[in-house]
Design an enzyme around this catalytic site. Structure first.
Site, short mmCIF file in Angstrom:
data_model
loop_
_atom_site.label_atom_id
_atom_site.label_comp_id
_atom_site.label_asym_id
_atom_site.label_seq_id
_atom_site.Cartn_x
_atom_site.Cartn_y
_atom_site.Cartn_z
N THR A 111 20.73 30.53 -16.48
CA THR A 111 20.72 30.34 -15.02
C THR A 111 21.98 30.95 -14.40
O THR A 111 21.91 31.59 -13.34
CB THR A 111 20.66 28.83 -14.70
OG1 THR A 111 19.51 28.29 -15.32
CG2 THR A 111 20.60 28.58 -13.21
N HIS A 117 21.56 34.59 -14.10
CA HIS A 117 20.78 34.99 -12.91
C HIS A 117 21.65 34.95 -11.66
O HIS A 117 21.56 35.82 -10.80
CB HIS A 117 19.59 34.05 -12.71
CG HIS A 117 18.53 34.18 -13.75
ND1 HIS A 117 17.82 35.34 -13.93
CD2 HIS A 117 18.06 33.31 -14.68
CE1 HIS A 117 16.96 35.18 -14.93
NE2 HIS A 117 17.09 33.95 -15.39
ZN ZN Z 1 21.74 25.46 -18.50
#
Ligand code: ZN
Length: 362
Positions: A59, A62
């Site tokens: 994440t 990203h």
């Molecule tokens: Zn994580």
């Protein structure tokens, strides 16, 4: 006190009342290192934690790369990061369950606890969920403030580097436990960070044979080391589904843990699943794609489970037990540690694929 040292470099040392932090400073690539971020104050029901060790998640990648998902979700200016271990530093006036000095981690999904799912044992899919380092200030900083209800006390026998990755390990444990692997043949499609964790979790949870697929040879090799029976490089090994079928009485595997989100892997994973099997899906496809529901789900009569976050708090207790049993092998998955000042190197190591789980120290 922030982590200032008497002989510290002024470029990386915060003034009193300020802290180090990595923020998403602009709508574009990268993160920015600050030494002048104000230390947050806990409200009455909140706990302030001195962060010590953090993990870099997909994440965060990203968010670093500022892809479409990040651009549509992340408020510019927030402190990023959500995987961590630290020590309670200050508690709000109404906090009763913890105290300064306790070593803790925290569930990064924050909910008011009042919606339907929170009240019926499914807080991990609450509609009002806010995620640390995604929707509100996260843990790539000297201090973070979280609700008391989200604090997880870390058992004294659990190492910091393991406690720092409860969040992704919890994704793996949640997936494997929902899938139900004990005495079953299992296919783990995609052995990235969480897929590799799923291999050791599945083995610890009593899975039968574990088959893995990926296109990354070093990770497939590590999957075997962690307990996979067979690890197929699907880029080269075109007949792997036939081999898995042959090995499973011609039926296919009992359980699919889909960790990649790659459309081809999802299609092949369901082909390798037996009729009446169970599929737990954690990997996120980048966008919509065509999928054969008739053959893969309806005629197959299989059960498909979407996996989001960690069950609160079932998954956390399961992780603790699995770690205390010493049956999880995580040390080969955690490949690098850097001081947070070297965050660019840390992110490069993760993004290039040279590292698997990369940690940073504060
Ligand atoms: Zn994580």
């Amino acid at each position: 006190m922030p982590a200032a040292q008497a002989d510290a470099d002024p470029a990386t040392t915060p003034a009193s009342g300020a802290m180090r932090a990595l923020t998403k400073h602009h709508a574009g690539e990268g993160l920015k290192f600050h030494t002048d971020k104000a230390i947050p104050e806990p409200g009455p029901t909140e706990v302030r934690i001195k962060v010590q060790k953090v993990g870099i998640c997909g994440t965060d990648r990203h968010i670093w790369e500022w892809d479409d998902w990040a651009a549509g979700r992340i408020p510019v200016g927030i402190v990023t990061g959500h995987e961590f271990v630290g020590v309670v530093d200050k508690i709000g006036s109404a906090v009763t369950s913890t105290e300064p000095g306790r070593r803790v981690s925290a569930e990064g999904h924050i909910t008011a606890g009042l919606d339907f799912n929170s009240r019926t044992g499914n807080a991990h899919i609450a509609r009002d969920t806010q995620i640390l380092g995604v929707d509100r200030d996260g843990i790539f900083a000297d201090y973070v403030v979280v609700p008391e209800a989200n604090v997880w006390p870390v058992h004294k026998e659990i190492a910091d580097k393991h406690a720092a990755i409860f969040d992704p390990l919890g994704n793996a444990v949640h997936t494997v436990m929902e899938a139900g692997v004990s005495g079953k043949s299992v296919l783990i499609s995609g052995v990235g960070i969480i897929g590799l964790m799923a291999v050791t979790v599945a083995k610890a949870a009593g899975a039968g044979r574990i088959f893995c697929t990926d296109i990354n040879p070093p990770r497939l090799k590590l999957a075997k080391k962690l307990g996979a029976t067979e690890a197929f490089n699907v880029a080269e090994h075109k007949s792997w589904i036939d081999e898995v079928r042959k090995a499973t009485r011609g039926e296919g595997v009992d359980v699919l843990c889909e960790m990649s989100g790659a459309p081809a892997a999802m299609d092949q994973g369901f082909r390798a699943l037996r009729n009446g099997g169970r599929a737990a899906l954690l990997g996120l496809p980048a966008k919509e794609f065509a999928f054969d529901f008739n053959q893969h789900i309806i005629f197959k009569g299989c059960t498909v489970l979407g996996i989001n976050g960690r069950r609160m708090w079932d998954t956390w207790y399961q992780m603790e037990e699995l770690l205390l049993s010493r049956r999880l092998e995580l040390d080969d998955i955690i490949t690098h540690e850097f001081p947070i000042e070297q965050f660019e190197k840390a992110f490069d190591t993760m993004r290039s694929g040279d590292g698997i789980k990369v940690l940073m120290n504060l």
